[in-house]
Design a protein around this motif. Structure first.
Motif, PDB file in Angstrom:
ATOM      1  N   GLU A  15      -4.643  -8.855  -3.111  1.00  0.00           N
ATOM      2  CA  GLU A  15      -3.112  -8.799  -4.104  1.00  0.00           C
ATOM      3  C   GLU A  15      -3.349  -8.584  -5.404  1.00  0.00           C
ATOM      4  OE1 GLU A  15      -1.939 -13.073  -3.778  1.00  0.00           O
ATOM      5  OE2 GLU A  15      -1.605 -12.925  -1.381  1.00  0.00           O
ATOM      6  N   LYS A  16      -4.735  -8.884  -6.137  1.00  0.00           N
ATOM      7  CA  LYS A  16      -4.916  -8.253  -7.315  1.00  0.00           C
ATOM      8  C   LYS A  16      -4.825  -6.819  -7.199  1.00  0.00           C
ATOM      9  CE  LYS A  16      -7.641 -12.446  -9.401  1.00  0.00           C
ATOM     10  NZ  LYS A  16      -9.030 -12.765  -9.522  1.00  0.00           N
ATOM     11  N   GLU A  18      -3.654  -4.510  -5.275  1.00  0.00           N
ATOM     12  CA  GLU A  18      -2.361  -4.056  -5.357  1.00  0.00           C
ATOM     13  C   GLU A  18      -1.550  -4.115  -6.514  1.00  0.00           C
ATOM     14  OE1 GLU A  18      -0.735  -2.258  -2.007  1.00  0.00           O
ATOM     15  OE2 GLU A  18      -2.590  -1.855  -2.831  1.00  0.00           O
ATOM     16  N   ARG A  19      -1.430  -5.167  -7.146  1.00  0.00           N
ATOM     17  CA  ARG A  19      -1.002  -5.438  -8.159  1.00  0.00           C
ATOM     18  C   ARG A  19      -1.127  -4.503  -9.229  1.00  0.00           C
ATOM     19  NH1 ARG A  19      -1.758 -10.355  -8.758  1.00  0.00           N
ATOM     20  NH2 ARG A  19      -3.287 -10.451 -10.658  1.00  0.00           N
ATOM     21  N   LEU A  20      -2.609  -4.429  -9.560  1.00  0.00           N
ATOM     22  CA  LEU A  20      -2.907  -3.451 -10.510  1.00  0.00           C
ATOM     23  C   LEU A  20      -2.888  -2.288 -10.340  1.00  0.00           C
ATOM     24  CD1 LEU A  20      -6.488  -5.503 -11.196  1.00  0.00           C
ATOM     25  CD2 LEU A  20      -4.576  -5.175 -12.993  1.00  0.00           C
ATOM     26  N   LYS A  22      -0.396  -0.981  -8.546  1.00  0.00           N
ATOM     27  CA  LYS A  22       1.119  -0.449  -8.724  1.00  0.00           C
ATOM     28  C   LYS A  22       1.410  -0.501 -10.405  1.00  0.00           C
ATOM     29  CE  LYS A  22       2.287  -2.296  -4.482  1.00  0.00           C
ATOM     30  NZ  LYS A  22       3.228  -3.525  -3.631  1.00  0.00           N
ATOM     31  N   GLN A  23       0.716  -1.469 -11.275  1.00  0.00           N
ATOM     32  CA  GLN A  23       0.916  -1.459 -12.421  1.00  0.00           C
ATOM     33  C   GLN A  23       0.237  -0.117 -13.065  1.00  0.00           C
ATOM     34  OE1 GLN A  23      -1.143  -4.652 -14.122  1.00  0.00           O
ATOM     35  NE2 GLN A  23       0.338  -6.226 -13.603  1.00  0.00           N
TER      36      GLN A  23
END
Length: 204
Positions: A15-16, A18-20, A22-23
């Motif tokens: 999750e971390k 994927e979030r980074l 996408k950021q």
């Protein structure tokens, strides 16, 4: 000598990641091209199906402009030797090359938090590790990790020798607790069972 090492990055947090990713507005294909991984592999990272190898985690962290540890789940409890290595995204082979210690010995330290397996005399262990016999005997009596080990590992992990000694103690406590449980359950292969249980701690 002591079996296989604990998986390189079992605490990887999809999750971390994927979030980074996408950021940074990077598609899986574009990201994969920058770290030499396929789009399919990155998809499996993102779903948690597989975890990256240490070198791939370092490359991913570099592209995302974070530390490798920022892509890992936090540790529940005291840090072990394996945790320290994972936080730097290093393999046991890389740690061995940088410290001069035998890789199979490092694997055992990560599993048991002990300098030797109990069958080696202090004299033999002293000769094998290149450490004074009195330091080996002091470890057996007090758990004080010899300076040469603490300082070399601290240098590789960019930590203080005290952090290495604390990790040895944490690793040893976990080994003893799990070994007792396995003996109570009459498990034949205690070492492999311990490795499995410890690895499962990060996979949960």
């Amino acid at each position: 000598m002591y079996g296989t090492s604990i998986s390189e990055c079992p605490r990887f947090d999809p999750e971390k990641f994927e979030r980074l990713r996408k950021q940074r507005r990077l598609s899986r294909r574009a990201f994969g091209e920058r770290i030499n991984e396929t789009r399919q592999t990155l998809l499996r990272w993102g779903t948690g199906e597989v975890s990256p190898r240490a070198r791939s985690l370092r490359a991913a962290a570099h592209v995302l402009r974070v530390r490798p540890v920022d892509l890992l789940r936090p540790v529940d409890g005291a840090l072990t030797l394996a945790d320290l290595r994972m936080n730097r995204a290093l393999t046991t082979a890389e740690v061995a090359a940088r410290t001069g210690f035998n890789e199979s010995r490092l694997v055992y330290w990560e599993l048991a938090g002990q300098l030797g397996d109990g069958t080696e005399s202090p004299l033999l262990l002293s000769a094998y590790l290149g450490i004074r016999r009195c330091s080996i005997e002091q470890f057996a009596l007090t758990g004080w990790v010899p300076d040469v080990i603490a300082f070399r590992l601290a240098d590789v992990f960019h930590l203080k020798p005290g952090d290495i000694r604390a990790a040895f103690a944490s690793t040893r406590a976990r080994w003893e607790a799990v070994a007792k449980e396995m003996r109570d359950n009459e498990c034949d292969d205690v070492v492999q069972a311990i490795a499995h249980v410890i690895a499962a701690r990060w996979a949960a």
